[in-house]
Motif scaffolding. Structure first.
Motif, PDB file in Angstrom:
ATOM      1  N   ILE A   5     133.595  89.559 126.432  1.00  0.00           N
ATOM      2  CA  ILE A   5     132.448  88.610 126.338  1.00  0.00           C
ATOM      3  C   ILE A   5     132.587  87.474 127.421  1.00  0.00           C
ATOM      4  CG2 ILE A   5     131.077  87.192 124.812  1.00  0.00           C
ATOM      5  CD1 ILE A   5     131.924  88.429 122.375  1.00  0.00           C
ATOM      6  N   GLU A   6     131.558  87.686 128.169  1.00  0.00           N
ATOM      7  CA  GLU A   6     131.579  87.078 129.579  1.00  0.00           C
ATOM      8  C   GLU A   6     130.166  86.708 130.159  1.00  0.00           C
ATOM      9  OE1 GLU A   6     134.480  88.341 133.089  1.00  0.00           O
ATOM     10  OE2 GLU A   6     132.605  89.085 133.434  1.00  0.00           O
ATOM     11  N   LEU A   7     130.125  85.576 130.694  1.00  0.00           N
ATOM     12  CA  LEU A   7     128.938  84.636 131.230  1.00  0.00           C
ATOM     13  C   LEU A   7     129.259  84.834 132.674  1.00  0.00           C
ATOM     14  CD1 LEU A   7     126.233  83.647 130.779  1.00  0.00           C
ATOM     15  CD2 LEU A   7     127.041  81.469 130.526  1.00  0.00           C
ATOM     16  N   LYS A   8     128.487  85.569 133.619  1.00  0.00           N
ATOM     17  CA  LYS A   8     128.731  85.337 134.861  1.00  0.00           C
ATOM     18  C   LYS A   8     127.581  84.463 135.462  1.00  0.00           C
ATOM     19  CE  LYS A   8     129.722  89.345 136.499  1.00  0.00           C
ATOM     20  NZ  LYS A   8     131.152  89.083 136.752  1.00  0.00           N
ATOM     21  N   LEU A   9     127.954  83.823 136.677  1.00  0.00           N
ATOM     22  CA  LEU A   9     127.057  82.711 137.275  1.00  0.00           C
ATOM     23  C   LEU A   9     127.177  82.949 138.568  1.00  0.00           C
ATOM     24  CD1 LEU A   9     127.908  80.056 134.659  1.00  0.00           C
ATOM     25  CD2 LEU A   9     125.457  80.920 134.953  1.00  0.00           C
ATOM     26  N   ARG A  10     126.159  82.840 139.592  1.00  0.00           N
ATOM     27  CA  ARG A  10     126.351  82.908 141.012  1.00  0.00           C
ATOM     28  C   ARG A  10     126.438  81.403 141.490  1.00  0.00           C
ATOM     29  NH1 ARG A  10     122.346  86.040 142.007  1.00  0.00           N
ATOM     30  NH2 ARG A  10     120.811  84.697 142.927  1.00  0.00           N
ATOM     31  N   LEU A  11     126.958  81.017 142.504  1.00  0.00           N
ATOM     32  CA  LEU A  11     126.878  79.724 143.216  1.00  0.00           C
ATOM     33  C   LEU A  11     126.958  79.782 144.455  1.00  0.00           C
ATOM     34  CD1 LEU A  11     129.874  77.565 142.023  1.00  0.00           C
ATOM     35  CD2 LEU A  11     129.737  79.792 141.914  1.00  0.00           C
ATOM     36  N   LYS A  12     126.648  78.907 145.397  1.00  0.00           N
ATOM     37  CA  LYS A  12     127.044  78.886 146.877  1.00  0.00           C
ATOM     38  C   LYS A  12     128.438  78.116 147.083  1.00  0.00           C
ATOM     39  CE  LYS A  12     121.968  78.836 148.143  1.00  0.00           C
ATOM     40  NZ  LYS A  12     121.016  78.183 148.883  1.00  0.00           N
ATOM     41  N   PRO A  13     128.852  78.528 148.005  1.00  0.00           N
ATOM     42  CA  PRO A  13     130.346  77.743 148.457  1.00  0.00           C
ATOM     43  C   PRO A  13     130.333  76.135 148.645  1.00  0.00           C
ATOM     44  CG  PRO A  13     129.848  79.765 149.906  1.00  0.00           C
ATOM     45  CD  PRO A  13     128.783  79.292 149.358  1.00  0.00           C
ATOM     46  N   ALA A  14     129.377  75.578 148.860  1.00  0.00           N
ATOM     47  CA  ALA A  14     129.376  74.025 148.863  1.00  0.00           C
ATOM     48  C   ALA A  14     129.192  73.756 147.451  1.00  0.00           C
ATOM     49  CB  ALA A  14     127.776  73.754 149.656  1.00  0.00           C
ATOM     50  N   GLN A  15     128.475  74.447 146.541  1.00  0.00           N
ATOM     51  CA  GLN A  15     128.776  74.060 145.186  1.00  0.00           C
ATOM     52  C   GLN A  15     130.001  74.314 144.635  1.00  0.00           C
ATOM     53  OE1 GLN A  15     125.364  73.316 143.124  1.00  0.00           O
ATOM     54  NE2 GLN A  15     125.301  72.446 145.369  1.00  0.00           N
ATOM     55  N   ALA A  16     130.509  75.533 144.683  1.00  0.00           N
ATOM     56  CA  ALA A  16     131.807  75.801 144.326  1.00  0.00           C
ATOM     57  C   ALA A  16     133.129  74.666 144.749  1.00  0.00           C
ATOM     58  CB  ALA A  16     132.321  76.996 145.011  1.00  0.00           C
ATOM     59  N   GLY A  17     132.580  74.096 145.730  1.00  0.00           N
ATOM     60  CA  GLY A  17     133.679  72.972 146.199  1.00  0.00           C
ATOM     61  C   GLY A  17     133.662  71.778 145.257  1.00  0.00           C
ATOM     62  N   ARG A  18     132.603  71.591 144.642  1.00  0.00           N
ATOM     63  CA  ARG A  18     132.249  70.428 143.592  1.00  0.00           C
ATOM     64  C   ARG A  18     132.601  70.678 142.358  1.00  0.00           C
ATOM     65  NH1 ARG A  18     126.050  69.511 144.430  1.00  0.00           N
ATOM     66  NH2 ARG A  18     126.404  68.274 142.602  1.00  0.00           N
ATOM     67  N   LEU A  19     133.177  72.089 142.035  1.00  0.00           N
ATOM     68  CA  LEU A  19     133.252  72.149 140.601  1.00  0.00           C
ATOM     69  C   LEU A  19     134.477  71.718 140.010  1.00  0.00           C
ATOM     70  CD1 LEU A  19     132.552  74.451 138.231  1.00  0.00           C
ATOM     71  CD2 LEU A  19     134.198  75.838 139.398  1.00  0.00           C
ATOM     72  N   PRO A  20     135.714  71.656 140.781  1.00  0.00           N
ATOM     73  CA  PRO A  20     136.963  70.897 140.225  1.00  0.00           C
ATOM     74  C   PRO A  20     136.582  69.416 139.849  1.00  0.00           C
ATOM     75  CG  PRO A  20     137.472  72.163 142.147  1.00  0.00           C
ATOM     76  CD  PRO A  20     135.869  72.044 142.293  1.00  0.00           C
ATOM     77  N   GLN A  21     135.508  68.414 140.316  1.00  0.00           N
ATOM     78  CA  GLN A  21     135.353  67.301 139.985  1.00  0.00           C
ATOM     79  C   GLN A  21     134.435  67.213 138.728  1.00  0.00           C
ATOM     80  OE1 GLN A  21     134.885  68.210 143.747  1.00  0.00           O
ATOM     81  NE2 GLN A  21     137.026  67.777 143.514  1.00  0.00           N
ATOM     82  N   GLN A  22     133.967  68.268 138.261  1.00  0.00           N
ATOM     83  CA  GLN A  22     133.031  68.228 137.090  1.00  0.00           C
ATOM     84  C   GLN A  22     133.998  67.583 135.763  1.00  0.00           C
ATOM     85  OE1 GLN A  22     129.641  68.908 137.249  1.00  0.00           O
ATOM     86  NE2 GLN A  22     130.311  68.769 139.251  1.00  0.00           N
ATOM     87  N   ALA A  23     133.183  66.894 135.051  1.00  0.00           N
ATOM     88  CA  ALA A  23     133.869  66.320 133.695  1.00  0.00           C
ATOM     89  C   ALA A  23     134.448  67.269 132.851  1.00  0.00           C
ATOM     90  CB  ALA A  23     132.619  65.240 133.079  1.00  0.00           C
ATOM     91  N   VAL A  24     133.962  68.624 132.784  1.00  0.00           N
ATOM     92  CA  VAL A  24     134.446  69.447 131.614  1.00  0.00           C
ATOM     93  C   VAL A  24     135.977  69.917 132.011  1.00  0.00           C
ATOM     94  CG1 VAL A  24     133.470  71.551 132.820  1.00  0.00           C
ATOM     95  CG2 VAL A  24     134.007  71.661 130.216  1.00  0.00           C
ATOM     96  N   LEU A  25     136.351  69.686 133.356  1.00  0.00           N
ATOM     97  CA  LEU A  25     137.419  70.083 133.907  1.00  0.00           C
ATOM     98  C   LEU A  25     138.411  68.986 134.046  1.00  0.00           C
ATOM     99  CD1 LEU A  25     136.493  72.691 136.685  1.00  0.00           C
ATOM    100  CD2 LEU A  25     137.099  73.083 134.249  1.00  0.00           C
TER     101      LEU A  25
END
Length: 505
Positions: A5-25
């Motif tokens: 059971i998997e949810l797949k989401l597309r994003l741009k590299p610039a957005q990917a660079g901001r992922l580690p700073q998200q509160a959930v992580l």
């Protein structure tokens, strides 16, 4: 049987660079490793035809895994499919891990014909999250590349980049946690629900695009609860929409936008059709949002039909007419603007969030046991017949008055037929075959005629927009008037034959 059971989401590299700073992580240490995957199929792509993905994966430097994914994926970014995975020796298969006997025997029978078809090579950054008791989610950011075929004689193979986020349910049964995390992230990042797996994208590199996609068959069964039947219809509409969105954004062919609009119309029709079995709050939130998107897609199709079905035949019949040349020049400019607006609407974060939130709502909704009038919902077949009878009655009532209708009234007749046609398509798996085919054929013929009539009315409106000052346009207006007259005569005969048909319910 193990299920992914998997949810797949597309994003741009610039957005990917901001992922580690998200509160959930916050406070979660990621794991980072390289994955090399080779996908296999027979020369005739028999696995692809069955919706099966087979890969050998090298994780890191030494661990080899074989993965088989079944062909029961959902028609949305939330994939729910059978999956078997186990360590193997490099370059070998072990189909004994597949617990589906029929699939296992099929794979064994094709083993000698298997060959590499494409590969993926990406870095995975993975976080393990425990959003609530009893639920564990792996969030994986994949960045790399898909390559199809193998370079020969120095030639490069086809490929495209990978930059996507996967949320997989490791422990737990409900996908709610996946949607909760995705919606939280989407408040800050532009995440777009992705219905194409890496395997599907790899196969797409091997063969030309099939072009604009029409609505897929509906997986509706007689024993389904009514709310589950609605979800099947809604997911089918989302699949129809998303299979055409890339072509619509790129402006490859006006038909992509047309099919996207058809998908949204079918979804809006389903919301109205199933309204007695849906929560009013659900309809109140999402019906206006889908209506707004339909409006944003604008009039690309209208201008395309005007240029190809009205202007082109006129220009062939009257070459060199200056007024027709003026109409074409202005029409092309407005069509380009409409295409740009449609592309923009399907590229915005609001559209991505709508897809995500609506899909989440489809899986979260508590199935009601009573309709909007307080009566028990009962069986799907009974629910379907009641709705079909109601819509067919509206069509017959309007059809009897057709001879005296003006354009606006004929438009209402077209909408009534369209609603009936969609309802018959939705419930077709529940209806007897012979009468159904004849009824659908009659519906299709009348819908086509009413659509052509509407195109003429639209063409008159567009000419008025091109000549707001009331300037010269006698030639196209006369042409349109003649076509309307002939179409109305044909419609009279078709309506008589349709009203005499016995409904298939």
């Amino acid at each position: 049987m193990p299920k992914e059971i998997e949810l797949k989401l597309r994003l741009k590299p610039a957005q990917a660079g901001r992922l580690p700073q998200q509160a959930v992580l916050a406070g979660v240490t990621p794991q980072k490793y390289r994955l090399f995957n080779t996908y296999y199929d027979t020369p005739g792509q028999e696995l692809r035809q069955r919706g099966i993905a087979l890969r050998l994966r090298r994780k890191g430097r030494s661990l080899w895994l074989m993965t088989v994914k079944g062909g029961d994926s959902a028609a949305s970014a939330l994939a729910q499919r059978s999956e078997w995975e186990a360590p193997v020796q490099p370059g070998t298969f072990d189909f004994g891990i597949v617990t589906d006997a029929a699939l296992r025997e099929f794979l064994k029978s094709r083993e000698k014909d298997l060959q590499p078809v494409f590969s993926t090579n990406f870095t995975r950054t993975a976080w393990t999250l425990a959003p609530c008791q009893g639920t564990v989610v792996e969030m994986a950011l994949d960045k790399g590349r898909i390559d199809a075929g193998a370079p020969e004689n120095g030639a490069s193979c086809a490929g495209e980049p990978i930059c996507e986020l996967e949320l997989e349910l490791i422990e737990g049964e409900s996908p709610d946690a996946l949607f909760d995390i995705a919606i939280m992230l989407a408040a800050d990042l532009h995440l777009h629900p992705e219905i194409a797996s890496k395997a599907e994208r790899g196969y797409a590199l091997l063969s030309p695009s099939p072009g604009p996609v029409k609505s897929p068959p509906l997986p509706m069964e007689r024993g389904m609860p009514v709310p589950e039947a609605f979800r099947a219809v809604a997911l089918s509409c989302l699949q129809h929409l998303q299979r055409n969105e890339a072509g619509a954004v790129q402006g490859l062919d006006p038909e992509y936008v047309h099919q996207a609009r058809v998908a949204i119309r079918r979804l809006r029709s389903a919301l109205k059709l199933f309204a007695p079995a849906l929560a009013p709050a659900f309809i109140g939130v999402y019906a206006p949002r889908w209506n707004a998107l339909a409006s944003q897609l604008g009039s690309v199709r209208d201008w395309d039909v005007f240029i190809t079905e009205t202007l082109e035949p006129l220009e062939k019949a009257f070459p060199g007419d200056p007024d027709l040349a003026h109409l074409r020049e202005r029409s092309r400019a407005i069509q380009a603007q409409a295409q740009s607006s449609a592309s923009l609407a399907l590229s915005q974060p609001d559209y991505s969030r709508l897809l995500l939130a609506f899909t989440a709502a489809l899986f979260r909704a508590e199935p009601p046991t009573i309709d909007a009038g307080g009566k028990p919902l009962g069986k799907l077949s009974r629910f379907a017949v009641q709705l079909l009878r109601k819509r067919a009655g509206s069509v017959r009532k309007l059809a009897r008055r057709h001879a005296s209708m003006d354009d606006a009234q004929r438009h209402r007749l077209r909408i009534a037929f369209k609603k009936l046609r969609y309802a018959v398509e939705f419930f077709a798996p529940l209806l007897p075959g012979k009468r159904l085919k004849a009824y659908q054929k009659g519906l299709s013929s009348i819908q086509d005629l009413l659509g052509l009539l509407n195109d003429q009315v639209t063409a008159e409106r567009l000419i008025g927009e091109l000549h707001p000052e009331g300037g010269p346009a006698p030639l196209p207006c006369g042409w349109i008037a003649g076509r309307k007259h002939l179409l109305i005569q044909s419609l009279d005969a078709e309506l008589g034959g349709f009203v005499a048909l016995r409904p298939p319910w």
